[in-house]
Design an enzyme around this catalytic site. Structure first.
Site, PDB file in Angstrom:
ATOM      1  N   ASP A 223       1.629   3.853   3.314  1.00 19.34           N
ATOM      2  CA  ASP A 223       2.510   4.710   2.505  1.00 19.34           C
ATOM      3  C   ASP A 223       1.975   6.139   2.429  1.00 19.34           C
ATOM      4  O   ASP A 223       1.096   6.532   3.214  1.00 19.34           O
ATOM      5  CB  ASP A 223       2.833   4.068   1.150  1.00 19.34           C
ATOM      6  CG  ASP A 223       1.673   4.127   0.174  1.00 19.34           C
ATOM      7  OD1 ASP A 223       0.689   4.835   0.461  1.00 19.34           O
ATOM      8  OD2 ASP A 223       1.745   3.470  -0.875  1.00 19.34           O
TER       9      ASP A 223
ATOM     10  N   HIS B  73       3.804   2.166  -5.821  1.00 23.75           N
ATOM     11  CA  HIS B  73       3.683   1.988  -4.373  1.00 23.75           C
ATOM     12  C   HIS B  73       3.802   0.515  -4.009  1.00 23.75           C
ATOM     13  O   HIS B  73       4.440   0.153  -3.026  1.00 23.75           O
ATOM     14  CB  HIS B  73       2.335   2.528  -3.873  1.00 23.75           C
ATOM     15  CG  HIS B  73       2.131   3.968  -4.193  1.00 23.75           C
ATOM     16  ND1 HIS B  73       1.079   4.443  -4.923  1.00 23.75           N
ATOM     17  CD2 HIS B  73       2.892   5.052  -3.902  1.00 23.75           C
ATOM     18  CE1 HIS B  73       1.186   5.749  -5.061  1.00 23.75           C
ATOM     19  NE2 HIS B  73       2.281   6.146  -4.461  1.00 23.75           N
TER      20      HIS B  73
END
Ligand code: UDP
Length: 480
Positions: free
Chosen positions: A114, A18
């Site tokens: 995210d 991420h």
């Protein structure tokens, strides 16, 4: 401080898969668009790979990294919690620390989170600023999650007991065996968390996806145009990828690049399971034998076996681990000296995949690894382990045809050495692998074209950038 350009606050979930794409995204906003970008990193027991990464990267002007104080999650995360549950709880508990950190800065004008970050939307609402998701996986997973709240009502019982593939409007049906891990057991907390995030995505002003027209044209069209998905409603979807790492954390394995320099072009099969992937002792032995039997040069990022846990190093990647001789088959290292190289724990993947000696990648199909392989034109052996990786593997093998997938023996729940030897040869052999190599280069070219000025991903990102500038002007206008 008067902000001339948008100030974008970005909150990635913990984990290299991420942090890397969101950092790269932030770099682009800062360097190409002159935006002010604050990247907030939730503090966990950070992995060695993550700590080293932040010590070694160069930041462009305009991009700032703020490490949030550790969130107090003690007693909140059950010991058997899955990655999805852990990440979601860490983010939820980091919201107060993010709020305090923001109070010390010029206020952001845009918030980007995210896949697991939707609990931070509350901050955007308090500040009255637009909120976006940067989706670090495929359009296919996004379409699936957009539709999940509906499936949750329509399907009674477990998804894994369905007799037919799961149909998402406008998309290729998903075979039950390729469903994401979070759907394997509806009673597990991780299912509830994915459903929670899926519902929250609808509240976003837009969703940027790290994919492109060259990779997922059908699914992107469905997300944008399918009447059922539009009605959900699905926010505007912006495929801006591939956004991949531009500098590798050279944590260890510099020697492996020198070793690669000595190998013939496209001769080496690179084996790595991302930041978290781990194998059982039995599977590790089969893989070692398969590589040895293939007689193909290999570069293998190895980690100690982990029983049945397939993502054992997700939160600890790059850390010190036992010497490979303690867990690889007896004599393996000696017999393969000169043919293969093992690198413990973490390797400089970007440098490895872009090296001219690398000719194939046996990968766990994490989406960043997949994008990196495609950008560097390296065909893959798809070896999915956890999360949405089986879904990615099916896209790579059945739709894009840039990978082969070994046959898993049902009685062993694993891949045998002869099968490993077969697929390694299939990908690496000059003749047998020719079509696959040609195909991955075709896909690479189309993907890179999308990133060029005027290409589809370039235009998508420009569109978002313009949207953010306009929203800043509008909010200023309202204040004045
Ligand atoms: N990575 C790396 N060296 C390693 C393992 C991983 O540089 O030894 C990087 C890899 O290049 C990718 C990221 O870590 O950018 C892993 O992301 P991915 O989505 O492939 O998998 P995840 O670790 O999230 O499952």
């Amino acid at each position: 401080m008067a902000t001339q350009n948008p100030h974008v606050a970005i909150l990635p979930s913990p984990g290299m898969g991420h942090i890397i794409p969101l950092l790269e995204f932030g770099k682009r906003l800062a360097t190409l668009n002159g935006f002010h970008v604050s990247l907030f990193i939730p503090t966990t027991d950070a992995s060695a790979a993550q700590s080293h990464f932040f010590r070694s990267i160069n930041l462009p002007q305009g991009l700032h990294i703020i490490h949030l104080p550790p969130a107090n999650v003690s007693g909140l995360i059950p010991t058997d919690a899955t990655i999805e549950t852990r990440l979601s709880i860490i983010i939820r508990e980091s919201v107060p620390t993010l709020r305090s950190a923001l109070a010390d800065l010029a206020l952001p004008t845009i918030l980007v989170v995210d896949i697991f970050g939707t609990d931070a939307f509350s901050i955007a609402e308090e500040l009255n600023i637009p909120k976006y998701v940067f989706f670090t996986s495929t359009a296919m997973l996004l379409a699936f999650l957009m539709y999940l709240p509906k499936l949750d009502v329509e399907v009674t019982g477990e998804y894994v007991h369905l007799q037919e593939p799961v149909r998402i409007p406008g998309c290729k049906p998903i075979k039950i065996e390729n469903l994401v891990d979070a759907l394997q057991d509806r009673k597990n907390d991780r299912y509830g968390w994915m459903l929670h995030h899926a519902r929250q995505y609808r509240m976003a002003q837009g969703i940027l996806v790290n994919t492109c027209e060259g990779l997922e044209p059908r699914t992107i069209k469905a997300l944008r145009e399918d009447p059922i998905l539009r009605k959900i409603p699905t926010p505007s979807v912006h495929p801006v990828g591939p956004i991949i790492q531009s500098e590798a954390p050279l944590l260890s394995g510099k020697d492996c690049l020198m070793w690669l320099d000595r190998q013939p072009d496209e001769s080496v099969i690179y084996v790595s399971f991302g930041s978290g992937g781990t194998l059982s002792a039995e599977q590790m032995t089969e893989l070692a034998w398969g590589l040895e039997l293939s007689r193909q040069p290999f570069l293998w990022v190895v980690r100690p076996p982990s029983g049945n846990e397939k993502s054992a190093t997700y939160f600890t990647s790059g850390g010190r681990c036992n010497h490979p001789s303690e867990y690889l088959p007896d004599g393996f290292l000696t017999r393969n000296r000169g043919i293969g190289l093992v690198v413990p724990s973490w390797g400089p993947q970007r440098e490895i995949l872009s090296h001219k000696a690398t000719g194939g990648f046996l990968t766990h199909c994490g989406w960043n690894s997949t994008l990196e392989s495609i950008v560097y034109g390296v065909p893959m052996i798809a070896w999915p382990l956890y999360a949405e990786q089986k879904l990615n593997a099916s896209t790579l093998t059945e739709e894009l045809k840039v990978a082969v997938r070994p046959i898993v023996l049902p009685e062993k729940e694993g891949v045998g050495r002869e099968e490993i030897k077969r697929v390694v040869r299939l990908v690496m052999d000059v003749e047998d692998g020719k079509a696959l190599r040609g195909r991955v280069k075709e896909v690479r070219d189309s993907v890179l074209k999308g990133l060029d000025e005027g290409g589809s991903s370039y235009n998508s990102l420009s569109h978002v950038v313009d949207e953010w500038k306009i929203s800043l002007q509008t909010s200023r206008g309202n204040v004045e």
